[in-house]
Design a protein around this motif. Structure first.
Motif, mmCIF file in Angstrom:
data_model
loop_
_atom_site.group_PDB
_atom_site.id
_atom_site.type_symbol
_atom_site.label_atom_id
_atom_site.label_comp_id
_atom_site.label_asym_id
_atom_site.label_seq_id
_atom_site.Cartn_x
_atom_site.Cartn_y
_atom_site.Cartn_z
ATOM 1 N N HIS A 59 0.808 -1.230 0.000
ATOM 2 C CA HIS A 59 0.000 0.000 0.000
ATOM 3 C C HIS A 59 0.837 1.275 0.000
ATOM 4 O O HIS A 59 0.409 2.308 0.507
ATOM 5 C CB HIS A 59 -0.976 0.002 1.191
ATOM 6 C CG HIS A 59 -1.889 -1.183 1.219
ATOM 7 N ND1 HIS A 59 -2.865 -1.389 0.265
ATOM 8 C CD2 HIS A 59 -1.961 -2.236 2.085
ATOM 9 C CE1 HIS A 59 -3.525 -2.519 0.552
ATOM 10 N NE2 HIS A 59 -2.981 -3.053 1.636
ATOM 11 N N LYS A 60 2.015 1.205 -0.571
ATOM 12 C CA LYS A 60 2.879 2.380 -0.647
ATOM 13 C C LYS A 60 2.802 3.061 -2.011
ATOM 14 O O LYS A 60 3.293 4.177 -2.181
ATOM 15 C CB LYS A 60 4.343 1.992 -0.384
ATOM 16 C CG LYS A 60 4.604 1.337 0.967
ATOM 17 C CD LYS A 60 4.315 2.275 2.122
ATOM 18 C CE LYS A 60 4.693 1.641 3.453
ATOM 19 N NZ LYS A 60 4.316 2.515 4.599
ATOM 20 N N VAL A 61 2.191 2.377 -2.994
ATOM 21 C CA VAL A 61 2.157 2.885 -4.368
ATOM 22 C C VAL A 61 0.703 2.971 -4.830
ATOM 23 O O VAL A 61 -0.092 2.060 -4.592
ATOM 24 C CB VAL A 61 2.942 1.954 -5.320
ATOM 25 C CG1 VAL A 61 2.854 2.464 -6.760
ATOM 26 C CG2 VAL A 61 4.389 1.831 -4.867
ATOM 27 N N ASN A 62 0.352 4.060 -5.487
ATOM 28 C CA ASN A 62 -0.977 4.177 -6.090
ATOM 29 C C ASN A 62 -0.991 3.427 -7.427
ATOM 30 O O ASN A 62 -0.323 3.845 -8.376
ATOM 31 C CB ASN A 62 -1.331 5.651 -6.328
ATOM 32 C CG ASN A 62 -1.917 6.303 -5.096
ATOM 33 O OD1 ASN A 62 -2.753 5.725 -4.414
ATOM 34 N ND2 ASN A 62 -1.489 7.526 -4.805
ATOM 35 N N PRO A 63 -1.730 2.336 -7.518
ATOM 36 C CA PRO A 63 -1.716 1.546 -8.757
ATOM 37 C C PRO A 63 -2.338 2.309 -9.922
ATOM 38 O O PRO A 63 -3.417 2.890 -9.779
ATOM 39 C CB PRO A 63 -2.577 0.313 -8.406
ATOM 40 C CG PRO A 63 -2.620 0.272 -6.911
ATOM 41 C CD PRO A 63 -2.551 1.700 -6.473
ATOM 42 N N PRO A 64 -1.696 2.306 -11.079
ATOM 43 C CA PRO A 64 -2.260 2.970 -12.264
ATOM 44 C C PRO A 64 -3.291 2.067 -12.938
ATOM 45 O O PRO A 64 -3.080 1.575 -14.051
ATOM 46 C CB PRO A 64 -1.029 3.190 -13.144
ATOM 47 C CG PRO A 64 -0.132 2.034 -12.795
ATOM 48 C CD PRO A 64 -0.345 1.757 -11.341
ATOM 49 N N LEU A 65 -4.415 1.851 -12.281
ATOM 50 C CA LEU A 65 -5.426 0.914 -12.773
ATOM 51 C C LEU A 65 -6.511 1.658 -13.528
ATOM 52 O O LEU A 65 -7.159 2.559 -12.993
ATOM 53 C CB LEU A 65 -6.039 0.150 -11.596
ATOM 54 C CG LEU A 65 -7.088 -0.917 -11.944
ATOM 55 C CD1 LEU A 65 -6.460 -2.062 -12.735
ATOM 56 C CD2 LEU A 65 -7.757 -1.433 -10.669
#
Length: 504
Positions: free
Chosen positions: A473-479
């Motif tokens: 949960h450290k990265v905002n996923p580019p979904l």
């Protein structure tokens, strides 16, 4: 055929260390195809739903309609509202992860207030806010906090499978943005045998509109539902009908039919008071209940009153009309009160993804939706269930793609994947929130058609939560939406790459 407009967003957002938004700018560009069709009104509705359930103190929203070498796109359930609200939910999800807080807590801090922090970007004051109580109830009944802890433990012990959880709110405005569309007419006829025929300006398309209108007329006349027959919509009977859209079918046509039935009841009350009351009972004291007319101590079958009223030459049919009050809209400034009231809702979804294949399953979904004082709970629950599955498909499997010549290639069930029975969450809990509409809608009910389509935002952001677990949960996923298996795999790869780069 026309499809829903897909949107591309770019935004900038400022927020404090608790995730409270100070200001946001967003550009929304829609794919419109080679002709405008309904692109302008769809974008207007998107602009008016960007805020969703959140108060935004400083906001700039720009909408652009893109002309492309594809077939023209059109309106579908939600009419741009889902596309507008999706953007702010994505922003909230990013902000929460950026400040290291649970997304529900960040969403709560940004919700509209009751008596302050309650004006929308387009100038309407939110006067009927129940989102706080609704979320409180859903958080408790869905056991959100306990499940969050269990999911964190599951993810810590599993490398391949990752679970995600999300709770997302809904605030959806009810009315046509074009003010003069907010009107309806109806005809009600009573025959000498006591049966009743109703014709109104709405279109029954499986949503239960005719059932609700018949219930309204039966209630107004104090008779059984079995006495009512609703005939097909016909503009030779009810002229100048508005579209059965904007979730206003029951609101408008129910009120128009109620108006017609009320005129008949008042006319019959005056006759019955004179005929059976011997001058001792006022017309206002006559009651219509359980297929009977009660005049003081005298109780007369409904059909007998009708037969005698016919002989007495009392008019046994009436027309009704309704125009939604309080609405105004300045299209040039995009300011005013475009909505009569708001419908609210929230949903919690739990998903599991396979980080090797991108496959996804919804394990459980809890939806709590505000329909005011429901006219028909069975119909309304069905509408919420259907909208949830439909919206889930829009956000997870229903991918559109065109070849370089602009031809739509996902044109058939073999390539365009709608949800099936197997995609329905095995644990699917839908409940209606106990509430009465603050506005004088039909029996204080609220619209059910479009608002619950936004509830499965929780599915998409649960998927995003599961992907983000790959990087703790450290990265905002580019979904991107729809979150197909391919998109999930791309996002998982991006999170892994960003996590590895951060370690170096």
């Amino acid at each position: 055929t026309g499809k829903r407009h897909d949107f591309h967003y770019t935004y900038e957002v400022g927020y404090d260390d608790k995730g409270v938004i100070d200001g946001v700018t967003v550009d929304m560009t829609s794919r419109c195809g080679f002709s405008a069709d309904l692109s302008g009104p769809v974008m207007t509705r998107a602009l008016c739903h960007f805020d969703n359930a959140y108060w935004l103190s400083d906001v700039t929203i720009d909408g652009f309609c893109g002309k492309t070498n594809t077939q023209s796109n059109t309106a579908f359930r939600g009419f741009g509202g889902p596309q507008g609200a999706f953007a702010i939910e994505y922003i909230m999800d990013n902000v929460a992860r950026s400040v290291g807080e649970d997304s529900l807590d960040v969403r709560r801090r940004n919700l509209y207030g009751k008596t302050e922090r309650n004006q929308t970007p387009y100038g309407q004051v939110v006067e009927d806010n129940v989102i706080h109580e609704l979320i409180d109830e859903l958080e408790a009944t869905s056991e959100y906090r306990a499940r969050r802890a269990a999911i964190n433990e599951f993810n810590a012990n599993n490398e391949v499978l990752k679970k995600g959880l999300a709770l997302t709110p809904v605030k959806f405005g009810i009315a046509f943005n074009v003010t003069h569309f907010n009107q309806a007419g109806a005809l009600v006829h009573i025959y000498t045998d006591g049966s009743v025929l109703v014709n109104h300006g709405g279109t029954e398309m499986g949503q239960g509109l005719n059932t609700k209108v018949a219930q309204v007329v039966a209630h107004e006349l104090g008779i059984g539902f079995n006495r009512i027959r609703v005939t097909a919509t016909d503009t030779s009977k009810i002229a100048n009908t508005s579209a059965t859209a904007a979730s206003t079918g029951s609101d408008l046509n129910g009120k128009a039919a109620q108006d017609a039935a009320r005129q008949l009841r008042e006319r019959l009350s005056a006759f019955a008071a004179e005929r059976y009351g011997a001058g001792q009972v006022a017309a206002s004291e006559v009651r219509f209940v359980h297929d009977r007319v009660v005049v003081g101590d005298v109780i007369v079958p409904f059909e007998e009153v009708i037969a005698k009223a016919y002989v007495a030459r009392v008019q046994l049919w009436s027309d009704g009309f309704y125009a939604t009050p309080k609405l105004y809209w300045d299209q040039s400034k995009l300011q005013g009160r475009p909505f009569y009231y708001y419908s609210y809702g929230a949903a919690v979804s739990e998903v599991v993804i396979d980080t090797l294949t991108g496959e996804m399953r919804v394990l459980r979904a809890d939806a709590l939706h505000d329909v005011g004082a429901s006219l028909n709970p069975a119909l309304d629950v069905g509408q919420v269930e259907g909208a949830f599955i439909q919206g889930m498909g829009w956000l997870t499997t229903e991918e559109l793609w065109w070849n370089t010549g602009g031809k739509l290639m996902t044109h058939a069930p073999s390539t365009y994947k709608i949800p099936t029975v197997n995609d329905t969450p095995p644990d699917f809990r839908v409940r209606l929130f106990k509430n009465r509409n603050a506005e004088d809608s039909i029996h204080r009910s609220k619209a059910t058609g479009e608002p619950p389509l936004l509830l499965p935002f929780s599915v998409f952001f649960a998927v995003r939560d599961a992907v983000s677990a790959v990087g703790n949960h450290k990265v905002n996923p580019p979904l991107n939406a729809p979150a197909t298996s391919e998109e999930i795999l791309k996002a998982v790869g991006a999170v892994r790459a960003a996590t590895a780069a951060a370690r170096q």
